[in-house]
Design a protein around this motif. Structure first.
Motif, PDB file in Angstrom:
ATOM      1  N   ALA A 357      37.966   4.725  14.653  1.00 23.41           N
ATOM      2  CA  ALA A 357      37.379   4.620  13.312  1.00 23.41           C
ATOM      3  C   ALA A 357      38.182   5.465  12.334  1.00 23.41           C
ATOM      4  O   ALA A 357      38.605   6.572  12.667  1.00 23.41           O
ATOM      5  CB  ALA A 357      35.925   5.082  13.330  1.00 23.41           C
ATOM      6  N   GLN A 396      39.300  -5.416   2.629  1.00 24.91           N
ATOM      7  CA  GLN A 396      38.057  -5.256   1.873  1.00 24.91           C
ATOM      8  C   GLN A 396      37.798  -6.460   0.973  1.00 24.91           C
ATOM      9  O   GLN A 396      36.662  -6.886   0.801  1.00 24.91           O
ATOM     10  CB  GLN A 396      38.144  -3.996   0.993  1.00 24.91           C
ATOM     11  N   ASP A 469      38.869  -3.598   7.579  1.00 26.15           N
ATOM     12  CA  ASP A 469      38.618  -2.671   6.478  1.00 26.15           C
ATOM     13  C   ASP A 469      37.277  -3.008   5.834  1.00 26.15           C
ATOM     14  O   ASP A 469      37.154  -4.000   5.122  1.00 26.15           O
ATOM     15  CB  ASP A 469      39.754  -2.779   5.461  1.00 26.15           C
ATOM     16  N   GLU A 470      36.278  -2.172   6.093  1.00 27.25           N
ATOM     17  CA  GLU A 470      34.907  -2.385   5.619  1.00 27.25           C
ATOM     18  C   GLU A 470      34.427  -3.801   5.929  1.00 27.25           C
ATOM     19  O   GLU A 470      34.051  -4.564   5.035  1.00 27.25           O
ATOM     20  CB  GLU A 470      34.807  -2.112   4.106  1.00 27.25           C
ATOM     21  N   THR A 472      31.725  -4.889   7.221  1.00 28.45           N
ATOM     22  CA  THR A 472      30.291  -5.174   7.119  1.00 28.45           C
ATOM     23  C   THR A 472      29.814  -5.355   5.687  1.00 28.45           C
ATOM     24  O   THR A 472      28.647  -5.649   5.471  1.00 28.45           O
ATOM     25  CB  THR A 472      29.472  -4.048   7.781  1.00 28.45           C
ATOM     26  N   ASN A 473      30.709  -5.157   4.696  1.00 30.16           N
ATOM     27  CA  ASN A 473      30.301  -5.407   3.306  1.00 30.16           C
ATOM     28  C   ASN A 473      29.829  -6.849   3.167  1.00 30.16           C
ATOM     29  O   ASN A 473      30.490  -7.779   3.614  1.00 30.16           O
ATOM     30  CB  ASN A 473      31.472  -5.163   2.347  1.00 30.16           C
ATOM     31  N   LYS A 480      25.811  -8.013  11.213  1.00 31.15           N
ATOM     32  CA  LYS A 480      26.496  -6.774  11.595  1.00 31.15           C
ATOM     33  C   LYS A 480      26.408  -6.552  13.106  1.00 31.15           C
ATOM     34  O   LYS A 480      27.390  -6.170  13.757  1.00 31.15           O
ATOM     35  CB  LYS A 480      25.873  -5.571  10.868  1.00 31.15           C
ATOM     36  N   LYS A 484      29.515  -6.388  15.731  1.00 36.31           N
ATOM     37  CA  LYS A 484      29.705  -5.180  16.540  1.00 36.31           C
ATOM     38  C   LYS A 484      29.860  -5.527  18.022  1.00 36.31           C
ATOM     39  O   LYS A 484      30.758  -5.018  18.715  1.00 36.31           O
ATOM     40  CB  LYS A 484      28.513  -4.238  16.336  1.00 36.31           C
ATOM     41  N   ILE A 496      38.849   0.382  12.809  1.00 38.85           N
ATOM     42  CA  ILE A 496      37.745  -0.006  11.922  1.00 38.85           C
ATOM     43  C   ILE A 496      37.577   1.033  10.829  1.00 38.85           C
ATOM     44  O   ILE A 496      37.364   2.215  11.115  1.00 38.85           O
ATOM     45  CB  ILE A 496      36.420  -0.163  12.690  1.00 38.85           C
ATOM     46  N   SER A 498      35.143   2.179   8.026  1.00 35.87           N
ATOM     47  CA  SER A 498      33.740   1.914   7.693  1.00 35.87           C
ATOM     48  C   SER A 498      33.006   3.204   7.345  1.00 35.87           C
ATOM     49  O   SER A 498      33.348   4.285   7.832  1.00 35.87           O
ATOM     50  CB  SER A 498      33.029   1.234   8.872  1.00 35.87           C
ATOM     51  N   HIS A 499      31.969   3.067   6.475  1.00 30.34           N
ATOM     52  CA  HIS A 499      31.051   4.173   6.175  1.00 30.34           C
ATOM     53  C   HIS A 499      29.755   4.037   6.978  1.00 30.34           C
ATOM     54  O   HIS A 499      28.879   4.883   6.886  1.00 30.34           O
ATOM     55  CB  HIS A 499      30.669   4.166   4.683  1.00 30.34           C
ATOM     56  N   ASP A 500      29.634   2.970   7.743  1.00 32.73           N
ATOM     57  CA  ASP A 500      28.364   2.618   8.390  1.00 32.73           C
ATOM     58  C   ASP A 500      28.289   3.253   9.772  1.00 32.73           C
ATOM     59  O   ASP A 500      28.857   2.765  10.737  1.00 32.73           O
ATOM     60  CB  ASP A 500      28.273   1.093   8.497  1.00 32.73           C
TER      61      ASP A 500
END
Length: 643
Positions: A357, A396, A469-470, A472-473, A480, A484, A496, A498-500
């Motif tokens: 990540a 993104q 790159d992000e 899951t936006n 999601k 995953k 990956i 991600s902020h999630d």
């Protein structure tokens, strides 16, 4: 403010929703909800006039202004952050120029007693009062306050927008819309590119400053904090719940249970009628009753049950070729834009089969390093891609790169090769694009649907290095989860961004932290990383980066981590509360100072010199201002102590 009556929207003769009627009132905070593709983004486009409905009326008073933030936007690249944001005040500059022209006319003319001159004075007075009420003289301060609230540093203001990622440029567009202070804000997934501090700032702004808001978001906490009303698109209808999102979830469940009971009772009633008709159809003595039952059966309006989206995306990456042992090796990699260094001395080795990540605050270089790996931008240092590497890249803005003039089927048909072309319909069906949905134009797809379509393109060629790159936006929670599981089952290497944290949990075995121009390696999963940083959310990295780590206190054996988390969370809660109190006090001070300035101008006019109402108001506000200044000083001292 906006009245919608009898709205109907159809695509390919299939109704998206029918006979929808509702009103958007002042101070409404409306969460627009429904499954992916239900028509949420379409409804926002209709409300702002970008799209026309099939039938129905959308009534908007002439003086009502609307600000719209779409999911996908064409962004400018030829200005600085400040210059681009100042475009929000183009109407203010026009108004100021108009007022200056009228003032010049008043100074040059001498026909003081004429009706034309008096009309010009009246118009000048009205325009000037409107200008002052808008707070136009303070627009630069507002601009800076908004940009800082959305996460920009003051040193960023003069940087070209081209140096920022797509997410940061979307923040500039959001800032422009907020600064225009429209009567109605239409926001389509506004939190997709925001970190937690910016989301909290936006929550507070929408609660205190916005007039009316209609928003679409998959961030449940955000819409629950902001909303006081929920509009649901379901079964082709729009149902209005006069409650915030969490309460809507409860009411919707109760409503559906009632619908199910009513539906079951109706089905039993229909079955009984049909049984009676079949039993006595040919008996002359029952002919009248049979005809009555037939008429009753024809008049029954079927009860609809709110749909629950059980469709799921079935995602599986194809088998990949074996790559070299080390797909990515970085040695002293550095990237800078002019004097601004994004990162330097990056040293990392990613082994075959690893899932890693990239985490950190927005703008610290995660997407930039990905572009270096992809060879899209130049850099300093040594970056080697391993033997036999085939990269699959999901950017993104991947969904924005799709050709809007093509249909879903054509989009995939143009990139599919060999035997895969025989299975296009099966693949589209697995991604919930089965049947008529494959004939939809890309331009009518929602953000989530576009992301799914872009993901299909990634699946068409076998790769052994996935860079997401992000990813899951715009994806809802079920999608999601499926993505995953597919990455976990992927037998290649994955990077990956991600902020999630929930998405990364159980998925990655190594974390690279971006911050302060450096990239640090952390072995273990995402929660191991969070524990090591003594934080509970990835978005808290901004505050944790600013606190230098003390090696003497990091390894105290008898300090419970849960206690550290609780203390840190409580400290941050107190800090946010203190910051909000200071901001609220500053807002009150600004309003009172603005009003005092208006009263000064009014009292300078000879006719108003003896107006006791104005004098009393002036004295009262001055007293309140002195009291608020004292309160602000006290709150500021409390905030400094917490920092």
């Amino acid at each position: 403010m906006i009245s919608v009556e009898g709205l109907c929207v159809e695509f390919s003769a299939k109704p998206l929703f029918t006979n929808a009627s509702f009103v958007v009132n002042d101070r409404d905070r409306i969460a627009l909800v429904g499954k992916n593709g239900a028509g949420k983004s379409t409804l926002l486009k209709i409300l702002c006039g970008m799209q026309s409905p099939t039938s129905g009326v959308v009534s908007i008073p002439g003086e009502t202004t609307i600000g719209y933030l779409p999911q996908v936007m064409n962004l400018q690249d030829d200005t600085t952050v400040r210059e681009e944001t100042q475009k929000a005040f183009s109407h203010v500059h026009e108004m100021k120029a108009h007022i200056d022209r009228m003032n010049q006319q008043l100074a040059e003319r001498t026909d003081y007693e004429s009706d034309d001159y008096l009309a010009l004075v009246e118009q000048f007075t009205q325009e000037h009062e409107r200008y002052m009420m808008m707070g136009a003289d303070n627009y630069e301060a507002e601009l800076e306050r908004t940009l800082v609230g959305l996460g920009f540093l003051r040193t960023d203001f003069e940087r070209p927008t081209s140096e920022f990622s797509g997410g940061w440029r979307m923040r500039i567009e959001l800032a422009k819309i907020l600064l225009q202070k429209p009567d109605v804000l239409l926001l389509d997934e506004p939190t997709n590119h925001l970190d937690i501090e910016s989301i909290q700032w936006l929550e507070q702004f929408l609660a205190q400053s916005a007039k009316a808001v209609v928003l679409v978001s998959h961030d449940r906490a955000f819409i629950n904090h902001v909303s006081n009303r929920t509009l649901e698109i379901s079964c082709g209808h729009i149902i209005d719940y006069k409650v915030k999102y969490d309460e809507y979830v409860v009411l919707r469940k109760e409503r559906r249970e009632q619908q199910l009971r009513a539906y079951e009772n109706q089905q039993k009633e229909i079955a009984d009628m049909r049984q009676f008709i079949e039993r006595f159809r040919y008996q002359a003595t029952k002919a009248v009753q049979v005809q009555q039952k037939i008429k009753q059966l024809e008049k029954i309006v079927p009860i609809e049950v709110d749909e629950v989206d059980h469709a799921a995306m079935h995602l599986k990456f194809p088998p990949c070729l074996r790559s070299g042992d080390y797909p990515v090796i970085c040695e002293d990699v550095r990237k800078a834009y002019g004097e601004h260094t994004v990162f330097a001395q990056v040293n990392m080795t990613i082994k075959r089969g690893e899932k890693v990540a990239f985490v950190g605050k927005n703008g610290e270089g995660k997407s930039t390093l990905v572009k270096c790996i992809m060879g899209e931008i130049p850099f300093d240092g040594n970056l080697r891609i391993g033997h036999n590497i085939q990269i699959g890249y999901f950017a993104q803005n991947q969904a924005q790169l799709l050709d809007e003039s093509l249909t879903v089927y054509q989009t995939i048909d143009y990139v599919a090769k060999g035997d895969v072309r025989l299975r296009i319909n099966d693949i589209l069906g697995a991604f919930m694009f089965g049947g008529e949905a494959s004939d939809k134009k890309v331009k009518v797809l929602s953000g989530g649907e576009r992301s799914r379509l872009a993901m299909i393109r990634l699946l068409l060629e076998p790769v052994n290095l996935l860079i997401l790159d992000e990813p899951t936006n715009h994806l809802d929670m079920p999608s999601k989860d499926v993505l995953k599981e597919a990455i976990k089952a992927f037998d290649g290497t994955a990077i990956i961004v991600s902020h999630d944290r929930e998405f990364l949990d159980g998925l990655v075995t190594k974390v690279y932290e971006f911050g302060d121009g450096k990239v640090r390696e952390h072995l273990g999963g995402i929660y191991d990383f969070l524990e090591a940083k003594h934080i509970s959310e990835l978005n808290e990295l901004q505050s944790s980066m600013s606190i230098p780590s003390n090696p003497d206190t990091q390894n105290i054996p008898n300090t419970p981590k849960s206690q550290n988390y609780a203390e840190r969370k409580e400290q941050q809660k107190r800090l946010r509360k203190a910051e909000r109190a200071v901001e609220e006090s500053e807002r009150k001070i600004n309003e009172m100072e603005r009003r005092i300035k208006e009263l000064d101008n009014l009292l300078m006019v000879p006719e108003n010199a003896s107006n006791m109402e104005l004098v009393t108001e002036y004295t009262s506000i001055k007293k309140l201002l002195d009291e608020e200044m004292g309160r602000w000083e006290k709150l500021s001292e409390e905030l400094e102590q917490l920092i």
